[in-house]
Every structure is written in C-alpha cells, then in structure tokens.
Design a protein around this motif. Structure first.
Motif, PDB file in Angstrom:
ATOM      1  N   ASP A  97       0.837  -1.184   0.000  1.00 51.15           N
ATOM      2  CA  ASP A  97       0.000   0.000   0.000  1.00 51.15           C
ATOM      3  C   ASP A  97       0.883   1.249   0.000  1.00 51.15           C
ATOM      4  OD1 ASP A  97      -2.310   1.500   0.111  1.00 51.15           O
ATOM      5  OD2 ASP A  97      -2.451   1.416   2.291  1.00 51.15           O
ATOM      6  N   VAL A  98       0.319   2.364  -0.390  1.00 50.36           N
ATOM      7  CA  VAL A  98       1.055   3.630  -0.420  1.00 50.36           C
ATOM      8  C   VAL A  98       1.554   4.002   0.972  1.00 50.36           C
ATOM      9  CG1 VAL A  98       0.839   6.098  -0.900  1.00 50.36           C
ATOM     10  CG2 VAL A  98      -0.250   4.450  -2.406  1.00 50.36           C
ATOM     11  N   ASP A  99       0.768   3.699   1.986  1.00 54.51           N
ATOM     12  CA  ASP A  99       1.148   4.047   3.358  1.00 54.51           C
ATOM     13  C   ASP A  99       2.051   3.007   4.003  1.00 54.51           C
ATOM     14  OD1 ASP A  99      -0.391   6.363   3.243  1.00 54.51           O
ATOM     15  OD2 ASP A  99      -2.204   5.276   3.798  1.00 54.51           O
ATOM     16  N   ALA A 100       2.501   2.017   3.246  1.00 55.52           N
ATOM     17  CA  ALA A 100       3.308   0.936   3.810  1.00 55.52           C
ATOM     18  C   ALA A 100       4.740   1.368   4.114  1.00 55.52           C
ATOM     19  CB  ALA A 100       3.327  -0.258   2.857  1.00 55.52           C
ATOM     20  N   VAL A 101       5.214   2.408   3.452  1.00 51.63           N
ATOM     21  CA  VAL A 101       6.590   2.858   3.641  1.00 51.63           C
ATOM     22  C   VAL A 101       6.581   4.160   4.434  1.00 51.63           C
ATOM     23  CG1 VAL A 101       8.705   3.605   2.499  1.00 51.63           C
ATOM     24  CG2 VAL A 101       7.341   1.786   1.508  1.00 51.63           C
ATOM     25  N   LYS A 102       7.293   4.171   5.555  1.00 51.20           N
ATOM     26  CA  LYS A 102       7.422   5.371   6.377  1.00 51.20           C
ATOM     27  C   LYS A 102       8.914   5.676   6.535  1.00 51.20           C
ATOM     28  CE  LYS A 102       3.203   4.641   9.063  1.00 51.20           C
ATOM     29  NZ  LYS A 102       2.396   4.859   7.953  1.00 51.20           N
ATOM     30  N   VAL A 122       8.821  -0.518   6.718  1.00 47.65           N
ATOM     31  CA  VAL A 122       8.009  -1.028   5.614  1.00 47.65           C
ATOM     32  C   VAL A 122       7.070  -2.107   6.148  1.00 47.65           C
ATOM     33  CG1 VAL A 122       8.051  -2.137   3.353  1.00 47.65           C
ATOM     34  CG2 VAL A 122       9.919  -0.624   4.022  1.00 47.65           C
ATOM     35  N   SER A 123       5.784  -1.877   5.974  1.00 43.58           N
ATOM     36  CA  SER A 123       4.786  -2.866   6.375  1.00 43.58           C
ATOM     37  C   SER A 123       4.505  -3.773   5.178  1.00 43.58           C
ATOM     38  CB  SER A 123       3.497  -2.180   6.810  1.00 43.58           C
ATOM     39  OG  SER A 123       3.724  -1.343   7.906  1.00 43.58           O
ATOM     40  N   LEU A 124       4.983  -5.013   5.268  1.00 40.34           N
ATOM     41  CA  LEU A 124       4.809  -5.960   4.175  1.00 40.34           C
ATOM     42  C   LEU A 124       3.493  -6.722   4.338  1.00 40.34           C
ATOM     43  CD1 LEU A 124       8.412  -7.376   3.993  1.00 40.34           C
ATOM     44  CD2 LEU A 124       7.363  -5.698   2.481  1.00 40.34           C
TER      45      LEU A 124
END
Length: 87
Positions: free
Chosen positions: A56-61, A77-79
């Motif tokens: 998702d677009v919000d997966a990388v912070k 990164v939320s995988l």
C-alpha cells in the motif's frame, strides 16, 4: 501624497504577503520534521519495493530521528502476508 499613493500600498502589501509566505514555508518544513528530500526518498523506496511486493502507499514510512549527536534515518516497511507482485 496624491495620485501615486496606491502604488506604495501595493508594495507594502506585497512585502507583507512575501513575509507571510516565508513563515508558512518555515512552519511546514518544521512540522514535517525532516529535510526536503524525505518525501522523494519515500516515493522512490515505494517504487522499488513495489517491483517485488504489492504494498500500500502508506506501507513505507521514512523518518529522521535524532540519536544523541547523530541523525538516524528510520525506514519502516509494512509488508503484506507474503503475496509477491505480479510482473
């Protein structure tokens, strides 16, 4: 005083608007909490990760954190649950 008084008022108004814009830009930079390159870095990381995994677009912070005297780049990164991207 006379016919050209309106020109001086515009210069003053423009100067005030310029100062206000500088304040707004400074506030936005301080609320973001990091350098200007962080949003670009986040987008590029997202593009690379998407080559291999659907995220998702919000997966990388991406954040810049102070650790004593050093700045530390914190990347999270939320995988998803293991599904790979389709090429």
């Amino acid at each position: 005083m006379g016919m050209f008084d309106f020109l001086r008022a515009r210069k003053n108004t423009a100067s005030i608007a310029k100062d206000r814009l500088r304040i707004i830009i400074a506030q936005e930079r301080s609320t973001l909490g990091g350098p200007d390159y962080l949003p670009l870095l986040r987008r590029e990381l997202l593009e690379v990760i998407r080559k291999y995994v659907n995220v998702d677009v919000d997966a990388v912070k991406v954040d810049l954190v102070k650790d004593g005297e050093h700045d530390v780049l914190d990347i999270s990164v939320s995988l998803p649950d293991g599904r790979a991207a389709t090429a």
